[in-house]
Design a protein around this motif. Structure first.
Motif, PDB file in Angstrom:
ATOM      1  N   ASN A  14      40.379   0.196 -20.577  1.00 23.94           N
ATOM      2  CA  ASN A  14      41.204   0.978 -19.651  1.00 23.94           C
ATOM      3  C   ASN A  14      40.331   2.092 -19.074  1.00 23.94           C
ATOM      4  O   ASN A  14      39.138   2.162 -19.360  1.00 23.94           O
ATOM      5  CB  ASN A  14      42.495   1.487 -20.331  1.00 23.94           C
ATOM      6  N   TYR A  41      35.058 -10.341 -15.549  1.00 24.23           N
ATOM      7  CA  TYR A  41      35.627 -11.178 -16.600  1.00 24.23           C
ATOM      8  C   TYR A  41      35.129 -12.618 -16.457  1.00 24.23           C
ATOM      9  O   TYR A  41      35.154 -13.193 -15.377  1.00 24.23           O
ATOM     10  CB  TYR A  41      37.154 -11.144 -16.502  1.00 24.23           C
ATOM     11  N   CYS A  50      38.882  -5.701 -26.312  1.00 26.09           N
ATOM     12  CA  CYS A  50      39.723  -4.845 -25.495  1.00 26.09           C
ATOM     13  C   CYS A  50      39.615  -3.409 -26.018  1.00 26.09           C
ATOM     14  O   CYS A  50      39.868  -3.165 -27.199  1.00 26.09           O
ATOM     15  CB  CYS A  50      41.143  -5.372 -25.601  1.00 26.09           C
ATOM     16  N   ARG A  59      48.236  -5.346 -21.472  1.00 23.48           N
ATOM     17  CA  ARG A  59      47.886  -5.565 -20.057  1.00 23.48           C
ATOM     18  C   ARG A  59      46.801  -6.630 -19.930  1.00 23.48           C
ATOM     19  O   ARG A  59      46.858  -7.488 -19.046  1.00 23.48           O
ATOM     20  CB  ARG A  59      47.420  -4.254 -19.398  1.00 23.48           C
ATOM     21  N   ALA A  60      45.817  -6.603 -20.845  1.00 23.07           N
ATOM     22  CA  ALA A  60      44.721  -7.586 -20.785  1.00 23.07           C
ATOM     23  C   ALA A  60      45.263  -9.001 -21.038  1.00 23.07           C
ATOM     24  O   ALA A  60      44.891  -9.947 -20.340  1.00 23.07           O
ATOM     25  CB  ALA A  60      43.643  -7.236 -21.809  1.00 23.07           C
ATOM     26  N   HIS A  62      48.211 -10.167 -20.435  1.00 20.21           N
ATOM     27  CA  HIS A  62      48.951 -10.635 -19.250  1.00 20.21           C
ATOM     28  C   HIS A  62      47.999 -10.903 -18.084  1.00 20.21           C
ATOM     29  O   HIS A  62      48.120 -11.930 -17.416  1.00 20.21           O
ATOM     30  CB  HIS A  62      50.025  -9.617 -18.851  1.00 20.21           C
ATOM     31  N   LYS A  63      47.056  -9.976 -17.873  1.00 18.00           N
ATOM     32  CA  LYS A  63      46.142 -10.130 -16.727  1.00 18.00           C
ATOM     33  C   LYS A  63      45.346 -11.437 -16.836  1.00 18.00           C
ATOM     34  O   LYS A  63      45.126 -12.123 -15.842  1.00 18.00           O
ATOM     35  CB  LYS A  63      45.196  -8.926 -16.664  1.00 18.00           C
ATOM     36  N   TYR A  64      44.915 -11.773 -18.057  1.00 22.79           N
ATOM     37  CA  TYR A  64      44.082 -12.973 -18.225  1.00 22.79           C
ATOM     38  C   TYR A  64      44.920 -14.161 -18.706  1.00 22.79           C
ATOM     39  O   TYR A  64      44.426 -15.083 -19.340  1.00 22.79           O
ATOM     40  CB  TYR A  64      42.870 -12.649 -19.121  1.00 22.79           C
ATOM     41  N   LYS A  65      46.203 -14.107 -18.399  1.00 21.96           N
ATOM     42  CA  LYS A  65      47.127 -15.245 -18.489  1.00 21.96           C
ATOM     43  C   LYS A  65      47.117 -15.930 -19.853  1.00 21.96           C
ATOM     44  O   LYS A  65      47.000 -17.136 -19.965  1.00 21.96           O
ATOM     45  CB  LYS A  65      46.823 -16.262 -17.370  1.00 21.96           C
TER      46      LYS A  65
END
Ligand code: NAP
Length: 270
Positions: A14, A41, A50, A59-60, A62-65
């Motif tokens: 972050n 990434y 992280c 957040r990571a 979710h962001k990287y599915k």
């Protein structure tokens, strides 16, 4: 994208100053041990580190599915329940990682299938999926377990929590702590109304992971509910029903200390 698969590690941080400083130090140490830390990434990495708190970890993910690449967290956040490593232990962590001195843990997720009059949408959560009213309104929900009617709920909302999320919003709302490997979901009421007008279960219920929890907003309220997944809000029109299950999909975390869960509970909640 880098081709050298085996030595690539993503460092996801972050923007806090302490996280940025810790990331810089971490990248330096990883490079010295021969790892490649890409600036962007890389899907071919063997590990995602992280840096931050639990919020940064969520957040990571979710962001990287909900990637298959395992995660480990370095805690520079407030609580850091998911974040196992302290910045002062980075050297030990890297040595243990190189020696394979860790376990890979599967983290169970929760899936909701949100069906509107038009379409169905799938959402995945690590901690929980919450149904709440828009504009602080009371929600009126019918709750079913495998098609069996459980209750007509009235109150602020319902949390459907994973075991890993049981120490988060669920716990603040009176839910129980559930050991992360237990294949269960927990239904926790938010300010349930229990009066002569409405009768809602006052406590949470833990159900086996094989069941489907169905929540149907009363038809007058189909446009009055919000769905919140790990803190991210979703709004759909004309919701008919929301089904909650444990999906086959999981994420992985590295565990460097088998007693960490219990030590974490004691040190972070008592
Ligand atoms: P946030 O500020 O990112 O997180 C709120 C607090 O929950 C932070 O202290 C966070 O730790 C901690 N947390 C997150 N996951 C946890 C877990 N599995 N076990 C123990 N603590 C955990 O809030 P947000 O962005 O709105 O939503 C992220 C999460 O916060 C949600 O998934 C929800 O569980 C939780 N939340 C809690 C409440 C409440 O307790 N009343 C209300 C809303 C949301 P860090 O300080 O390390 O980030």
């Amino acid at each position: 994208m880098t081709n050298n698969k085996s030595k690539i590690i993503n460092v996801i941080s972050n923007y806090n100053t302490s996280s940025q400083m810790t990331s810089k130090l971490l990248i330096d140490k990883l490079n010295k041990k021969g790892f490649v830390v890409p600036t962007k990434y890389d899907d071919n990495a063997e590990l995602n580190i992280c840096v931050g708190g639990d919020g940064a970890f969520l957040r990571a993910v979710h962001k990287y599915k909900f990637t298959d690449i395992p995660f480990i967290g370095i805690n520079t956040g407030h609580l850091g329940f998911f974040q196992e490593i302290l910045p002062e232990n980075i050297d030990t962590f890297i040595d243990k990682y190189i020696n394979g001195d860790y376990l890979v843990e599967k983290v169970l997720l929760v899936e909701s299938k949100v069906c509107t009059k038009e379409n169905c949408f799938h959402l995945f959560g690590v901690n929980e999926i919450v149904i709440k009213g828009i504009q602080s309104k009371v929600v009126h929900l019918e709750i079913f377990i495998d098609g069996n009617h459980l209750e007509k709920f009235c109150g602020d909302g319902i949390i459907v929590s994973t075991p890993a999320g049981s120490t988060a919003y669920n716990f603040s709302s009176g839910g129980s702590i559930v050991y992360p490997s237990l294949n269960t979901l927990q239904i926790t009421p938010l300010s349930p109304i229990s009066s002569r007008a409405y009768r809602s279960l006052p406590n949470s219920a833990i159900v086996p992971g094989e069941v489907t929890i169905t929540i149907k907003p009363e038809y007058r309220y189909e446009n009055s509910i919000l769905i919140i997944v790990d803190g991210f809000e979703y709004k759909y029109d004309d919701i008919v029903e929301v089904n909650f299950t444990i999906p086959e999909r999981t994420i992985s975390k590295l565990n460097f200390d088998k007693d960490m869960y219990w030590n974490n509970l004691k040190s972070k909640f008592l």
